[in-house]
Design a protein around this motif. Structure first.
Motif, PDB file in Angstrom:
ATOM      1  N   GLY A 276      -5.829   9.688   7.386  1.00 28.47           N
ATOM      2  CA  GLY A 276      -6.397   8.556   8.103  1.00 28.47           C
ATOM      3  C   GLY A 276      -5.995   7.243   7.458  1.00 28.47           C
ATOM      4  O   GLY A 276      -6.148   7.063   6.243  1.00 28.47           O
ATOM      5  N   PHE A 277      -5.481   6.309   8.252  1.00 25.28           N
ATOM      6  CA  PHE A 277      -4.897   5.079   7.728  1.00 25.28           C
ATOM      7  C   PHE A 277      -5.869   4.294   6.849  1.00 25.28           C
ATOM      8  O   PHE A 277      -5.496   3.777   5.796  1.00 25.28           O
ATOM      9  N   ILE A 302       5.199  12.293   7.720  1.00 22.89           N
ATOM     10  CA  ILE A 302       5.730  11.767   8.978  1.00 22.89           C
ATOM     11  C   ILE A 302       5.237  10.332   9.125  1.00 22.89           C
ATOM     12  O   ILE A 302       4.097  10.010   8.785  1.00 22.89           O
ATOM     13  N   THR A 303       6.091   9.468   9.647  1.00 19.53           N
ATOM     14  CA  THR A 303       5.762   8.054   9.793  1.00 19.53           C
ATOM     15  C   THR A 303       6.065   7.574  11.210  1.00 19.53           C
ATOM     16  O   THR A 303       6.869   8.168  11.919  1.00 19.53           O
ATOM     17  N   LEU A 327      -0.650   8.286  11.949  1.00 18.29           N
ATOM     18  CA  LEU A 327       0.626   7.980  11.319  1.00 18.29           C
ATOM     19  C   LEU A 327       0.751   6.475  11.148  1.00 18.29           C
ATOM     20  O   LEU A 327       0.310   5.708  12.000  1.00 18.29           O
ATOM     21  N   ALA A 328       1.361   6.061  10.048  1.00 25.06           N
ATOM     22  CA  ALA A 328       1.633   4.643   9.799  1.00 25.06           C
ATOM     23  C   ALA A 328       3.127   4.470   9.555  1.00 25.06           C
ATOM     24  O   ALA A 328       3.869   5.437   9.388  1.00 25.06           O
ATOM     25  N   SER A 329       3.559   3.229   9.540  1.00 22.88           N
ATOM     26  CA  SER A 329       4.972   2.951   9.289  1.00 22.88           C
ATOM     27  C   SER A 329       5.267   3.072   7.793  1.00 22.88           C
ATOM     28  O   SER A 329       4.361   2.946   6.955  1.00 22.88           O
ATOM     29  N   GLU A 332       4.040   0.047   5.774  1.00 26.01           N
ATOM     30  CA  GLU A 332       2.592   0.000   5.535  1.00 26.01           C
ATOM     31  C   GLU A 332       2.203   0.949   4.409  1.00 26.01           C
ATOM     32  O   GLU A 332       1.359   0.627   3.568  1.00 26.01           O
ATOM     33  N   ILE A 333       2.806   2.126   4.400  1.00 25.10           N
ATOM     34  CA  ILE A 333       2.502   3.106   3.352  1.00 25.10           C
ATOM     35  C   ILE A 333       2.946   2.587   1.992  1.00 25.10           C
ATOM     36  O   ILE A 333       2.197   2.643   1.009  1.00 25.10           O
TER      37      ILE A 333
END
Length: 429
Positions: A276-277, A302-303, A327-329, A332-333
């Motif tokens: 979860g982001f 996975i992004t 999923l985040a970019s 961002e991660i």
């Protein structure tokens, strides 16, 4: 359907490009007979599914039940049909409000119906909340992970192969075997982590234990944790068969509850999709706290390609595959990784490799189709073919990617100058 035929309804959403033929249960047809792609709408339930959920969920329900079919479609690998459908995107158009009202009126003239979803469908987000399963809480994560992974181990083995490795493989060549590519991935991760015999590794979301086996064979002490009971059972038996009990362990445990610390390295392969982001900061802080100074992290997930895209998956993925998955970019991660205090040594995108991996899994499912249907039923077997083929296409279209981040926890005394000046893992590729 009174007022409008099924073919009329199809024509309200797509221009007749000559590339699609639709045959419907009411005797109507859309597009030329010699079109390269044929879709059959076999009964009225398919229409009601689409009226209830005019998105990926409605289509998936109809397909899994056999309400929509295609002579060109291979149930264990519908990839080619997906490609043909994707090519029709330029011909799609949005119907006018009047046309939409006419479609609804035509369907309603036969009675208002809300057909039951397939029996294999999971609860909605609202239903899960009603049951007290707060997204990304320990109880919520345990329930959603169990939903996805506590299937038949024998079923997973049919398409994953002997390695039972449910993450992206690494290919040197498109003709590499799946087993060779998965072995290369495990070796790459361990080589990036630069672990030596006697050192300690924590594997978060360990799956069926392939990393534990590979690490232990190198003399590394490894603890793997997962929330799926079936995976723990398989992993423990595998470790015992290999005689590696002194070095490897698989536990049914939330990574947040691991009591040990001061690990030399931590890896997390394909688990962060469940975090979860909003929980990324606490996730990386938990990892930071469990590493010794100078320890390495290999995070593999996975992004999304674009940071402006929504984080949560669509209704189909949420109800059938990864409940509460987000999923985040990569940007961002990486920002969260830096903000936690790690230094990122290396970042790598394996998008093409995951597409190849998924094609291999689909190929295995097709080869074992009759057995898969007998084991889990045709709707669930269709589900996995649908999911994997759809993912393969999305990786190829660069809608989603997969990244590995290699990070180091700074030493308060020496900083991060403890690693070599150049990549030390390149020879394995």
């Amino acid at each position: 359907m009174a007022g409008m035929t099924v073919a009329d309804m199809v024509g309200a959403f797509i221009e007749d490009s000559g590339k699609l033929n639709v045959q419907a249960f009411d005797g109507s047809s859309f597009g030329p007979q010699d079109a390269p792609l044929h879709i059959n709408v076999n009964n009225s339930r398919a229409v009601y599914y689409m009226v209830d959920h005019p998105n990926d969920l409605g289509l998936a329900r109809a397909y899994l039940q056999g309400d929509i079919s295609s002579p060109e479609l291979v149930p264990g690998d519908p990839y080619e049909v997906f490609k043909e459908l994707t090519a029709l995107k330029p011909y799609l158009h949005k119907p006018s409000p009047m046309t939409l009202a006419k479609i609804v009126s035509s369907v309603a003239s036969h009675g208002v119906r809300h057909p039951e979803p397939p029996s294999i469908e999971g609860p909605s987000r609202l239903q899960r909340l009603t049951e007290g399963l707060v997204p990304h809480s320990k109880a919520g994560d345990a329930a959603t992970v169990s939903y996805h992974y506590d299937q038949s181990n024998d079923f997973y083995r049919m398409f994953l192969g002997p390695s039972m490795t449910y993450t992206c493989a690494v290919f040197d060549d498109v003709n590499d075997s799946l087993e060779k590519a998965q072995s290369r991935k495990l070796s790459l991760v361990l080589d990036k982590l630069n672990l030596k015999p006697g050192q300690r590794l924590l594997d978060i979301g360990c799956g069926w234990g392939s990393m534990e086996i590979e690490a232990a064979k190198r003399g590394i002490h490894v603890i793997g944790v997962t929330l799926a009971e079936e995976q723990v059972k398989w992993g423990q038996e595998w470790i015992k068969r290999e005689g590696l009990q002194d070095l490897a362990e698989v536990r049914l445990m939330d990574y947040r509850d691991v009591p040990e610390g001061d690990f030399d390295a931590i890896c997390s392969l394909g688990m962060m999709e469940h975090v979860g982001f909003k929980h990324y900061p606490s996730y990386f802080q938990e990892i930071m706290d469990k590493l010794k100074p100078g320890g390495l992290l290999l995070n593999h997930q996975i992004t999304r390609t674009k940071s402006m895209d929504g984080k949560s998956a669509g209704q189909f993925i949420d109800r059938y595959i990864f409940p509460d998955g987000q999923l985040a970019s990569p940007g961002e991660i990486e920002t969260v990784i830096h903000d936690t205090g790690f230094e990122v040594i290396h970042q790598e995108n394996f998008r093409q490799h995951y597409a190849l991996t998924l094609h291999q899994w689909n190929k295995n499912l097709v080869a074992n189709w009759d057995r898969a249907v007998k084991m889990v039923g045709e709707p669930k077997a269709r589900l996995w073919g649908l999911y994997m083929a759809g993912c393969a296409l999305n990786f190829e279209l660069n809608t989603i990617q997969i990244h590995q981040f290699l990070c180091i926890k700074p030493d308060p005394q020496t900083g991060t100058d403890s690693y070599p000046l150049k990549p030390w893992w390149t020879d394995v590729r």
